[in-house]
Design an enzyme around this catalytic site. Sequence first.
Site, PDB file in Angstrom:
ATOM      1  N   SER A 171      -0.868  -8.960   3.002  1.00 31.43           N
ATOM      2  CA  SER A 171       0.569  -8.712   2.866  1.00 31.43           C
ATOM      3  C   SER A 171       1.231  -8.745   4.234  1.00 31.43           C
ATOM      4  CB  SER A 171       0.816  -7.347   2.232  1.00 31.43           C
ATOM      5  OG  SER A 171       0.485  -6.307   3.144  1.00 31.43           O
ATOM      6  N   ASP A 172       2.504  -9.119   4.238  1.00 33.73           N
ATOM      7  CA  ASP A 172       3.308  -8.812   5.413  1.00 33.73           C
ATOM      8  C   ASP A 172       3.393  -7.291   5.499  1.00 33.73           C
ATOM      9  OD1 ASP A 172       4.952  -9.008   7.626  1.00 33.73           O
ATOM     10  OD2 ASP A 172       6.261 -10.513   6.734  1.00 33.73           O
TER      11      ASP A 172
END
Length: 712
Positions: free
Chosen positions: A245-246
């Site tokens: 994920s960011d």
Amino acid sequence: MAALGCMAAPQLDKRDYTISWEEAYAKAEKLVSKMSLEQKAVLPTGVGDQQGFCEGYTAGVPGLFPPLCLNDGPLGLRRASGVSVQVTALNAAASFDRKLIRERGVNMGEEFRGKGVNVQLGPGMNLMRAPRAGRNWEMGTEDPFLMGVLAAETIKGVQSQGVMSVAKHFIGNEQELNRHLYSTEMDDRTMHELYLWPFARSVEAGVVSVMCSYNQVNGTYACEDDYTLNKVLKGELGFKGYVMSDWWATHSTDKSAMHGMDMSMPGDANADSITGGGLWYGKNLTDAVKDGRVDEDRVNDMALRIAAAWYKVGQDKHFPELQFDFYNVSNTPIVDVQGEHRKNIRALGAASAVLLRNKDNILPLQTSIKKLAVIGSDAGPDPDGLNPCQDNSCANGTLAQGWGSGSASFPYKITPLDGLEFRTPSSVEIVSHLDDWDTKSAAEVAKDADIALVFANSNSGEEYITVAGNVGDRNNMSLWHNGDNLIKAVADANENTVVVIHSVGAIDMPWIDHPNIKALVFAGLPGQETGNSLADVLYGDVNPSGRLTYTIAKQESDYSANISSSMVVKYSEGMLVGYRHFDAKDIDPLFEFGYGLSYTQFKYSDLKINAKDDTVKVSAKVKNTGERDGAEIVQLYLGFPESAGEPPKNLRGFEKVEIGRGKSATVEMQLSKTELSIWNTVKQAWEIPRGTFTVYVGASSRDIRLHDTFDI
């Protein structure tokens, strides 16, 4: 704080550390088979932002798998000392030079490895869809083919040094405004042919990680979107690495895990309220397995993908200990990992400078001139020091990178004024004026000079920092710091005015028709050697060969897309982004994609096309007809059969070729099945349309020198 000594970086050889995916998975399967469910769940779980001074950190499994340090950024190691600030992706792309781009990647890999950082959070490969988008300078271009080359060469370079690359941000993350909230809506063909293209080339290059983005895609958060992550990325593209994920882009445990995300970052319990918390994995993940909400096979797959990536880049053997100094707050000797990387930075800075105008051959500068005026704050240092603000968010002095997580701390910065003073003969007087607002004094300084160089810039960055009222994305396309008025004042005073622009992308140019502006150089954001690179070009030590990687319009309304304030960002322009839009709508740009001048001239001839078995070979002869040695960027655009419904031209090849004056070279390019194909949304497959194709070969998207057709 007392001055601290510098430690030499570990000696790194240039060998390629990577192994095949097959070998990596064989090793990973043996390792993961020894782990319990709880241990396997450790690998996908971040344990906090800036733990161990890393932007992301995993705890590791004692005796089986080490902690992993993940860190920004795509042009150099963020928040560290003793590191280089490379040219930005914008400049790397503008060089159209595969060799220099690959070397840049190798050098970054050496620096991350030298600090003991496992994962470089880059490269970015979102397209320059909207000209004011804040992170355009981190990405590089409006064109997916060029972006694919830039991404692949960078990844191969970085990973060859045993550091994991991360292809980001997947997918549809082309603006900063409301980036945590909006939903990108694009049709399937547009996604495949434009926005997915560089990710596909990254997978082919062996990238070991992909970062899912903040935004939603067609109504579903990118980090829990089954279609894009499972069907497209892991299915169609055959991606074997892990999806992370960011930062704080995870919104769930069950959905994200089952729909294709493999690592949650940073896993910080103090995550901002947008995502509702940070600890989605770890115990929450094992509980979800025990409750039957997540398949244990899925956790096994997560661990396998992460371990295989670690093995693929050779981190199981002799990887350095973490020696990250975090601005040196750890009060330990700095590990200097810069090596000789400044040479590549200087070379790429010069190779990426784009000469847009050169009336009366005013450039290169002649040493016979007596007086040279250098005007504008963009020519000089930041008055507050080298790195005075968080993540390069001060916008004073010469601009060599944008702001945000994609920036790094300068070890030094050669300003344009520095570079010119180093290079200009002592017989030439240099006078300078670095106040942008005192245009009257600027004109006084300029009027008696043989040539007046006037500098201006335009900045942007990431939305978590606001600079001069710009929340990441630019509010407008005007020059900063009174730049337009400064340029006009200098041009009014001196009939030999040369304008130099450092910018994150396209700008408005209300002064472009001023008769006294004889030359215009777009220098981009060239990193720490910016002044030396520019002086190399201005004095002709390097013949400019950089090309625009984006379209500069006559007016902002001519672009097909820009920043949207809606919570649903509709990519209604489809495939008509950048030059494709200008060609399709027959709009004349101010300066077109691929444009750039040289101090010499080139003549094209003898186009030959050999089409056979879904492979097309193209060759052309290029002759240097001028008085100087130089490099030409030969560009190949493909026109598809009318029935294919494609834009008029699509970049499908380029070669940078060095040619001595009076000499000729034969340039050869090949179109593979990939370059010849379009996405069939009904069949959900790539196919080569049947009919007549047109090959355009030239010096830009509008400067086509040769063309011919072939049939499939």
